[in-house]
Scaffold this motif. Sequence first.
Motif, PDB file in Angstrom:
ATOM      1  N   VAL A 202      13.720   3.440   1.786  1.00 57.54           N
ATOM      2  CA  VAL A 202      13.258   3.917   0.478  1.00 57.54           C
ATOM      3  C   VAL A 202      11.817   4.416   0.561  1.00 57.54           C
ATOM      4  CG1 VAL A 202      12.736   3.239  -1.899  1.00 57.54           C
ATOM      5  CG2 VAL A 202      14.847   2.459  -0.834  1.00 57.54           C
ATOM      6  N   LEU A 203      10.980   3.747   1.345  1.00 59.90           N
ATOM      7  CA  LEU A 203       9.568   4.100   1.438  1.00 59.90           C
ATOM      8  C   LEU A 203       9.289   5.223   2.445  1.00 59.90           C
ATOM      9  CD1 LEU A 203       8.033   0.507   1.301  1.00 59.90           C
ATOM     10  CD2 LEU A 203       8.026   2.240  -0.519  1.00 59.90           C
ATOM     11  N   GLY A 204      10.328   5.724   3.107  1.00 57.53           N
ATOM     12  CA  GLY A 204      10.151   6.800   4.058  1.00 57.53           C
ATOM     13  C   GLY A 204       9.452   6.360   5.330  1.00 57.53           C
ATOM     14  N   LEU A 205       9.718   5.138   5.747  1.00 63.70           N
ATOM     15  CA  LEU A 205       9.121   4.586   6.961  1.00 63.70           C
ATOM     16  C   LEU A 205      10.198   4.373   8.005  1.00 63.70           C
ATOM     17  CD1 LEU A 205       6.927   1.841   5.237  1.00 63.70           C
ATOM     18  CD2 LEU A 205       6.150   4.049   6.117  1.00 63.70           C
ATOM     19  N   GLU A 206       9.775   4.136   9.224  1.00 66.34           N
ATOM     20  CA  GLU A 206      10.697   3.855  10.315  1.00 66.34           C
ATOM     21  C   GLU A 206      10.476   2.429  10.786  1.00 66.34           C
ATOM     22  OE1 GLU A 206      10.960   5.212  14.904  1.00 66.34           O
ATOM     23  OE2 GLU A 206      11.037   6.841  13.442  1.00 66.34           O
ATOM     24  N   LEU A 207      11.559   1.699  10.925  1.00 69.14           N
ATOM     25  CA  LEU A 207      11.490   0.329  11.413  1.00 69.14           C
ATOM     26  C   LEU A 207      11.710   0.363  12.917  1.00 69.14           C
ATOM     27  CD1 LEU A 207      11.263  -2.658  10.624  1.00 69.14           C
ATOM     28  CD2 LEU A 207      13.732  -2.675  10.311  1.00 69.14           C
ATOM     29  N   LYS A 208      10.737  -0.177  13.652  1.00 67.10           N
ATOM     30  CA  LYS A 208      10.812  -0.178  15.111  1.00 67.10           C
ATOM     31  C   LYS A 208      10.734  -1.616  15.598  1.00 67.10           C
ATOM     32  CE  LYS A 208       8.423   1.743  19.106  1.00 67.10           C
ATOM     33  NZ  LYS A 208       7.281   2.554  19.543  1.00 67.10           N
TER      34      LYS A 208
ATOM     35  N   ASN B 180       0.823  -1.211   0.000  1.00 65.63           N
ATOM     36  CA  ASN B 180       0.000   0.000   0.000  1.00 65.63           C
ATOM     37  C   ASN B 180       0.857   1.260   0.000  1.00 65.63           C
ATOM     38  OD1 ASN B 180      -2.373  -1.485  -0.033  1.00 65.63           O
ATOM     39  ND2 ASN B 180      -2.614  -1.435   2.179  1.00 65.63           N
ATOM     40  N   ARG B 181       1.931   1.254   0.765  1.00 67.06           N
ATOM     41  CA  ARG B 181       2.832   2.411   0.805  1.00 67.06           C
ATOM     42  C   ARG B 181       3.509   2.616  -0.551  1.00 67.06           C
ATOM     43  NH1 ARG B 181       3.935   7.377   2.769  1.00 67.06           N
ATOM     44  NH2 ARG B 181       6.175   7.693   2.857  1.00 67.06           N
ATOM     45  N   ARG B 182       3.965   1.520  -1.145  1.00 65.00           N
ATOM     46  CA  ARG B 182       4.613   1.590  -2.462  1.00 65.00           C
ATOM     47  C   ARG B 182       3.659   2.185  -3.486  1.00 65.00           C
ATOM     48  NH1 ARG B 182       3.945  -1.395  -6.674  1.00 65.00           N
ATOM     49  NH2 ARG B 182       3.010  -3.171  -5.620  1.00 65.00           N
ATOM     50  N   LYS B 183       2.416   1.700  -3.495  1.00 65.46           N
ATOM     51  CA  LYS B 183       1.421   2.201  -4.448  1.00 65.46           C
ATOM     52  C   LYS B 183       1.081   3.664  -4.191  1.00 65.46           C
ATOM     53  CE  LYS B 183      -0.752  -2.098  -5.833  1.00 65.46           C
ATOM     54  NZ  LYS B 183      -2.029  -2.799  -6.016  1.00 65.46           N
TER      55      LYS B 183
ATOM     56  N   LEU C 146      11.058  -0.288  -6.994  1.00 60.55           N
ATOM     57  CA  LEU C 146      11.329  -0.333  -5.562  1.00 60.55           C
ATOM     58  C   LEU C 146      12.444  -1.333  -5.256  1.00 60.55           C
ATOM     59  CD1 LEU C 146      10.870   0.385  -2.622  1.00 60.55           C
ATOM     60  CD2 LEU C 146       8.924  -1.199  -2.598  1.00 60.55           C
ATOM     61  N   ALA C 147      12.395  -2.483  -5.878  1.00 55.97           N
ATOM     62  CA  ALA C 147      13.440  -3.491  -5.661  1.00 55.97           C
ATOM     63  C   ALA C 147      14.805  -2.926  -6.051  1.00 55.97           C
ATOM     64  CB  ALA C 147      13.132  -4.753  -6.465  1.00 55.97           C
ATOM     65  N   GLU C 148      14.849  -2.204  -7.154  1.00 59.14           N
ATOM     66  CA  GLU C 148      16.104  -1.598  -7.597  1.00 59.14           C
ATOM     67  C   GLU C 148      16.574  -0.536  -6.601  1.00 59.14           C
ATOM     68  OE1 GLU C 148      17.680   1.226 -11.245  1.00 59.14           O
ATOM     69  OE2 GLU C 148      15.934  -0.045 -11.581  1.00 59.14           O
TER      70      GLU C 148
ATOM     71  N   ASN D 186      15.015  -3.001   6.549  1.00 59.96           N
ATOM     72  CA  ASN D 186      15.611  -1.686   6.734  1.00 59.96           C
ATOM     73  C   ASN D 186      15.779  -0.970   5.392  1.00 59.96           C
ATOM     74  OD1 ASN D 186      16.703   0.318   8.495  1.00 59.96           O
ATOM     75  ND2 ASN D 186      18.720  -0.196   7.695  1.00 59.96           N
ATOM     76  N   LYS D 187      16.220  -1.684   4.374  1.00 58.54           N
ATOM     77  CA  LYS D 187      16.373  -1.092   3.044  1.00 58.54           C
ATOM     78  C   LYS D 187      15.032  -0.617   2.503  1.00 58.54           C
ATOM     79  CE  LYS D 187      20.441  -3.696   1.543  1.00 58.54           C
ATOM     80  NZ  LYS D 187      20.952  -4.654   0.554  1.00 58.54           N
ATOM     81  N   LEU D 188      14.014  -1.442   2.640  1.00 56.20           N
ATOM     82  CA  LEU D 188      12.689  -1.083   2.137  1.00 56.20           C
ATOM     83  C   LEU D 188      12.104   0.110   2.872  1.00 56.20           C
ATOM     84  CD1 LEU D 188      11.136  -4.609   1.586  1.00 56.20           C
ATOM     85  CD2 LEU D 188      11.623  -2.905  -0.178  1.00 56.20           C
TER      86      LEU D 188
END
Length: 69
Positions: free
Chosen positions: A56-62, A12-15, A24-26, A51-53
């Motif tokens: 790129v998607l402007g999210l935070e991993l917690k 959903n975030r990617r879309k 996105l994979a690239e 973490n990579k994803l």
Amino acid sequence: MSIQHLGEYLKNRRKALGITQPHLAELAQISTNTLYKLERGQGNPSLEVLNKLTEVLGLELKLEVKQKP
């Protein structure tokens, strides 16, 4: 969060950002196949891939560690 919920959230975030799966994979420097599996709720992604994803998607991993009662 289950892997199925995570996959749906990433998709959903990617879309919302208008990014295709191959792009996105690239950008995240992961394989397209890995991304396909994640978005379908399959596989077990490493923290490095997540973490990579999220970067790129402007999210935070917690990461939370909870004790069992």
